[in-house]
Design a protein around this motif. Sequence first.
Motif, PDB file in Angstrom:
ATOM      1  N   GLY A  59       0.818  -1.200   0.000  1.00  0.00           N
ATOM      2  CA  GLY A  59       0.000   0.000   0.000  1.00  0.00           C
ATOM      3  C   GLY A  59       0.853   1.252   0.000  1.00  0.00           C
ATOM      4  N   VAL A  60       0.206   2.374  -0.160  1.00  0.00           N
ATOM      5  CA  VAL A  60       0.879   3.664  -0.108  1.00  0.00           C
ATOM      6  C   VAL A  60       0.317   4.444   1.076  1.00  0.00           C
ATOM      7  CG1 VAL A  60      -0.756   4.657  -1.769  1.00  0.00           C
ATOM      8  CG2 VAL A  60       1.456   5.756  -1.389  1.00  0.00           C
ATOM      9  N   VAL A  61       1.214   4.949   1.924  1.00  0.00           N
ATOM     10  CA  VAL A  61       0.831   5.667   3.132  1.00  0.00           C
ATOM     11  C   VAL A  61       0.781   7.159   2.826  1.00  0.00           C
ATOM     12  CG1 VAL A  61       1.408   6.125   5.553  1.00  0.00           C
ATOM     13  CG2 VAL A  61       1.975   3.913   4.525  1.00  0.00           C
ATOM     14  N   ASN A  62      -0.374   7.764   3.045  1.00  0.00           N
ATOM     15  CA  ASN A  62      -0.520   9.210   2.892  1.00  0.00           C
ATOM     16  C   ASN A  62      -0.132   9.667   1.484  1.00  0.00           C
ATOM     17  OD1 ASN A  62      -1.262  11.709   4.032  1.00  0.00           O
ATOM     18  ND2 ASN A  62       0.870  12.215   4.501  1.00  0.00           N
ATOM     19  N   PHE A  63      -0.355   8.812   0.475  1.00  0.00           N
ATOM     20  CA  PHE A  63       0.006   9.108  -0.920  1.00  0.00           C
ATOM     21  C   PHE A  63       1.489   9.461  -1.049  1.00  0.00           C
ATOM     22  CE2 PHE A  63      -4.487  10.090  -0.437  1.00  0.00           C
ATOM     23  CZ  PHE A  63      -5.048   9.382  -1.496  1.00  0.00           C
ATOM     24  N   ASP A  64       2.324   8.865  -0.191  1.00  0.00           N
ATOM     25  CA  ASP A  64       3.716   9.294  -0.102  1.00  0.00           C
ATOM     26  C   ASP A  64       4.711   8.138  -0.227  1.00  0.00           C
ATOM     27  OD1 ASP A  64       6.051  10.738   0.425  1.00  0.00           O
ATOM     28  OD2 ASP A  64       5.753  10.701   2.587  1.00  0.00           O
ATOM     29  N   GLN A  65       4.625   7.156   0.676  1.00  0.00           N
ATOM     30  CA  GLN A  65       5.622   6.082   0.695  1.00  0.00           C
ATOM     31  C   GLN A  65       4.941   4.722   0.763  1.00  0.00           C
ATOM     32  OE1 GLN A  65       8.411   7.119   3.950  1.00  0.00           O
ATOM     33  NE2 GLN A  65       9.864   7.538   2.297  1.00  0.00           N
ATOM     34  N   LEU A  66       5.679   3.709   0.305  1.00  0.00           N
ATOM     35  CA  LEU A  66       5.134   2.363   0.222  1.00  0.00           C
ATOM     36  C   LEU A  66       5.334   1.588   1.514  1.00  0.00           C
ATOM     37  CD1 LEU A  66       6.276   1.216  -3.356  1.00  0.00           C
ATOM     38  CD2 LEU A  66       3.990   1.937  -2.631  1.00  0.00           C
ATOM     39  N   THR A  67       4.333   0.798   1.864  1.00  0.00           N
ATOM     40  CA  THR A  67       4.439  -0.209   2.909  1.00  0.00           C
ATOM     41  C   THR A  67       4.043  -1.543   2.304  1.00  0.00           C
ATOM     42  OG1 THR A  67       3.633  -0.916   5.090  1.00  0.00           O
ATOM     43  CG2 THR A  67       2.070   0.224   3.679  1.00  0.00           C
ATOM     44  N   PHE A  68       4.574  -2.631   2.849  1.00  0.00           N
ATOM     45  CA  PHE A  68       4.246  -3.943   2.313  1.00  0.00           C
ATOM     46  C   PHE A  68       4.432  -4.991   3.409  1.00  0.00           C
ATOM     47  CE2 PHE A  68       8.677  -3.017   1.308  1.00  0.00           C
ATOM     48  CZ  PHE A  68       9.345  -4.122   1.818  1.00  0.00           C
ATOM     49  N   GLY A  69       3.919  -6.175   3.158  1.00  0.00           N
ATOM     50  CA  GLY A  69       4.048  -7.247   4.139  1.00  0.00           C
ATOM     51  C   GLY A  69       3.526  -8.556   3.594  1.00  0.00           C
ATOM     52  N   ALA A  70       3.734  -9.603   4.376  1.00  0.00           N
ATOM     53  CA  ALA A  70       3.265 -10.935   4.000  1.00  0.00           C
ATOM     54  C   ALA A  70       2.966 -11.723   5.270  1.00  0.00           C
ATOM     55  CB  ALA A  70       4.306 -11.670   3.162  1.00  0.00           C
ATOM     56  N   SER A  71       2.009 -12.637   5.178  1.00  0.00           N
ATOM     57  CA  SER A  71       1.661 -13.476   6.322  1.00  0.00           C
ATOM     58  C   SER A  71       1.260 -14.859   5.841  1.00  0.00           C
ATOM     59  CB  SER A  71       0.515 -12.862   7.139  1.00  0.00           C
ATOM     60  OG  SER A  71      -0.666 -12.782   6.357  1.00  0.00           O
ATOM     61  N   TYR A  72       1.458 -15.834   6.717  1.00  0.00           N
ATOM     62  CA  TYR A  72       1.040 -17.215   6.433  1.00  0.00           C
ATOM     63  C   TYR A  72       0.104 -17.647   7.544  1.00  0.00           C
ATOM     64  CZ  TYR A  72       1.221 -22.038   4.879  1.00  0.00           C
ATOM     65  OH  TYR A  72       0.875 -23.282   4.382  1.00  0.00           O
ATOM     66  N   ALA A  73      -1.016 -18.263   7.177  1.00  0.00           N
ATOM     67  CA  ALA A  73      -2.047 -18.613   8.153  1.00  0.00           C
ATOM     68  C   ALA A  73      -2.500 -20.048   7.977  1.00  0.00           C
ATOM     69  CB  ALA A  73      -3.244 -17.681   8.010  1.00  0.00           C
ATOM     70  N   PHE A  74      -2.817 -20.684   9.102  1.00  0.00           N
ATOM     71  CA  PHE A  74      -3.384 -22.028   9.070  1.00  0.00           C
ATOM     72  C   PHE A  74      -4.068 -22.284  10.410  1.00  0.00           C
ATOM     73  CE2 PHE A  74       0.946 -22.339  10.605  1.00  0.00           C
ATOM     74  CZ  PHE A  74       0.858 -23.180  11.700  1.00  0.00           C
ATOM     75  N   SER A  75      -4.795 -23.394  10.505  1.00  0.00           N
ATOM     76  CA  SER A  75      -5.484 -23.749  11.734  1.00  0.00           C
ATOM     77  C   SER A  75      -4.706 -24.816  12.489  1.00  0.00           C
ATOM     78  CB  SER A  75      -6.895 -24.264  11.427  1.00  0.00           C
ATOM     79  OG  SER A  75      -7.536 -24.665  12.623  1.00  0.00           O
ATOM     80  N   LEU A  76      -4.564 -24.620  13.789  1.00  0.00           N
ATOM     81  CA  LEU A  76      -3.881 -25.593  14.640  1.00  0.00           C
ATOM     82  C   LEU A  76      -4.818 -26.697  15.120  1.00  0.00           C
ATOM     83  CD1 LEU A  76      -1.764 -23.188  16.874  1.00  0.00           C
ATOM     84  CD2 LEU A  76      -1.016 -24.452  14.856  1.00  0.00           C
ATOM     85  N   LEU A  77      -6.124 -26.544  14.841  1.00  0.00           N
ATOM     86  CA  LEU A  77      -7.109 -27.513  15.300  1.00  0.00           C
ATOM     87  C   LEU A  77      -7.667 -28.292  14.125  1.00  0.00           C
ATOM     88  CD1 LEU A  77      -9.057 -25.260  17.830  1.00  0.00           C
ATOM     89  CD2 LEU A  77      -7.126 -26.761  18.293  1.00  0.00           C
ATOM     90  N   SER A  78      -8.452 -29.310  14.432  1.00  0.00           N
ATOM     91  CA  SER A  78      -9.130 -30.062  13.381  1.00  0.00           C
ATOM     92  C   SER A  78     -10.107 -29.148  12.674  1.00  0.00           C
ATOM     93  CB  SER A  78      -9.869 -31.261  13.981  1.00  0.00           C
ATOM     94  OG  SER A  78     -10.916 -30.817  14.833  1.00  0.00           O
ATOM     95  N   THR A  79     -10.404 -29.434  11.408  1.00  0.00           N
ATOM     96  CA  THR A  79     -11.277 -28.565  10.618  1.00  0.00           C
ATOM     97  C   THR A  79     -12.673 -28.465  11.214  1.00  0.00           C
ATOM     98  OG1 THR A  79     -11.799 -30.448   9.188  1.00  0.00           O
ATOM     99  CG2 THR A  79     -10.038 -28.958   8.482  1.00  0.00           C
ATOM    100  N   LYS A  80     -13.186 -29.544  11.780  1.00  0.00           N
ATOM    101  CA  LYS A  80     -14.528 -29.516  12.358  1.00  0.00           C
ATOM    102  C   LYS A  80     -14.593 -28.554  13.518  1.00  0.00           C
ATOM    103  CE  LYS A  80     -18.138 -32.440  14.375  1.00  0.00           C
ATOM    104  NZ  LYS A  80     -18.533 -33.798  14.745  1.00  0.00           N
ATOM    105  N   HIS A  81     -13.535 -28.591  14.391  1.00  0.00           N
ATOM    106  CA  HIS A  81     -13.548 -27.719  15.556  1.00  0.00           C
ATOM    107  C   HIS A  81     -13.296 -26.281  15.144  1.00  0.00           C
ATOM    108  CE1 HIS A  81     -13.089 -26.918  19.909  1.00  0.00           C
ATOM    109  NE2 HIS A  81     -12.259 -25.965  19.494  1.00  0.00           N
ATOM    110  N   SER A  82     -12.344 -26.064  14.217  1.00  0.00           N
ATOM    111  CA  SER A  82     -11.982 -24.711  13.851  1.00  0.00           C
ATOM    112  C   SER A  82     -13.103 -23.998  13.133  1.00  0.00           C
ATOM    113  CB  SER A  82     -10.732 -24.721  12.969  1.00  0.00           C
ATOM    114  OG  SER A  82     -11.012 -25.374  11.732  1.00  0.00           O
TER     115      SER A  82
END
Length: 291
Positions: free
Chosen positions: A261-284
Motif C-alpha cells: 500500500g501507499v501511506v498518505n500518498f507518499d511512501q510504500l508499505t508492504f508485508g506478507a503473512s502465512y495462516a493455518f489452523s492448529l485444530l481439526s477442521t470440524k472444531h476450527s
Amino acid sequence: MALRLHSFCSLLASRAARRVLLWGLGMAASAAPSLAQVNISGKAGLLYVPTATILSDGTFHAGYSYNPVNYAFRFNPDANPVIRTRNSENIFFVNLVVLPRLELNVNLLRPNGPIQYGARGIGDRQIDVKYGLLTERADRPSVALIASIPLGIDNSLVTNVIVATKHVAVSSAIELELTAGYACPYYVDRADMRNDQNSTLFSGFVLRDKRDMKSYYLAGPIGGVKASLSRKGGVMAEWDSQHLNLGGYTTFFKHWTVQAGVVNFDQLTFGASYAFSLLSTKHSASHDKAK
C-alpha cells in the motif's frame, strides 16, 4: 410396470446424488479455515487499521511488515529527539486465536540501519489481546475490543481500540468489508524505565497521551473499506486517524497473503503473512463468522 419401476429408481438415485453433492459442498465449505488478511501488526485488518473480524478457534498467523522511513513510529527524529537520522522499521508478528473470540498477538519492531544511541537489543516487543464482543449477523456487525498489555517499555504500536466490522455481498464474487472504530489516545507507559534496569514488571507506570508526540500509531477515529474478489484478493482504503492509505492484497494457495500500500500518498508499505489452523477442521469451523 418395469418401465415405471426403472423411472422411480432413477428419480431416487438422482435425488440421492444431489443430496450427496450438496452435503459434500457443505463439508468442503466448512473445512475451509476462516482466515483473514492482517494489518501491520498482525491482526485481522487493513493496512494499519485493525478490524473486528472474528477468526476460527486455533487460527494462527505469522508474518512480516515494513513500515516506511517517513512514518516510522519509533526510530525517527520526530518521535525521539535523541535520534538524528530516520530509520524505516521491520515488524515481525504472530497471532493466535487461543479461545473462542479471544486472540493473542505478539509483535516485534526493529529498525533498519544504524541507530545513534544505546544497544540495538532484540527490539520493541509488545503483546496485544483482542476479544470479540459480538459476532456478525445479518442485522448487526461484529464488534471487538483490542488492548495492549502495559508491561512493555516504550512500546510503539500500542493498540487500545473498539471497532465494528460488517461484510456486505455485492455479488456472488465481490464482497465489501466495512470497518469503523475509535482508538483511545491515552495509554499506560512505563516511564523512565530501561530494559537493563533491575526493576519489576509492575513499576514506573504513568498515563500518557499519544497526541503529545509527533509520531504515533492510532489515536482517534479510524475506519476503512475493503473490496474482495472471491476472498482471493482485493483493494482497500483506510483512515488510520492521521493519514489516508490505499492498498491491495492477494492470497496464494489459501494460506499465504501478500499486501502492499501507499501511506498518505507518499511512501510504500508492504508485508506478507502465512495462516493455518492448529485444530481439526470440524472444531476450527465451529465459530466461523455468522452469515
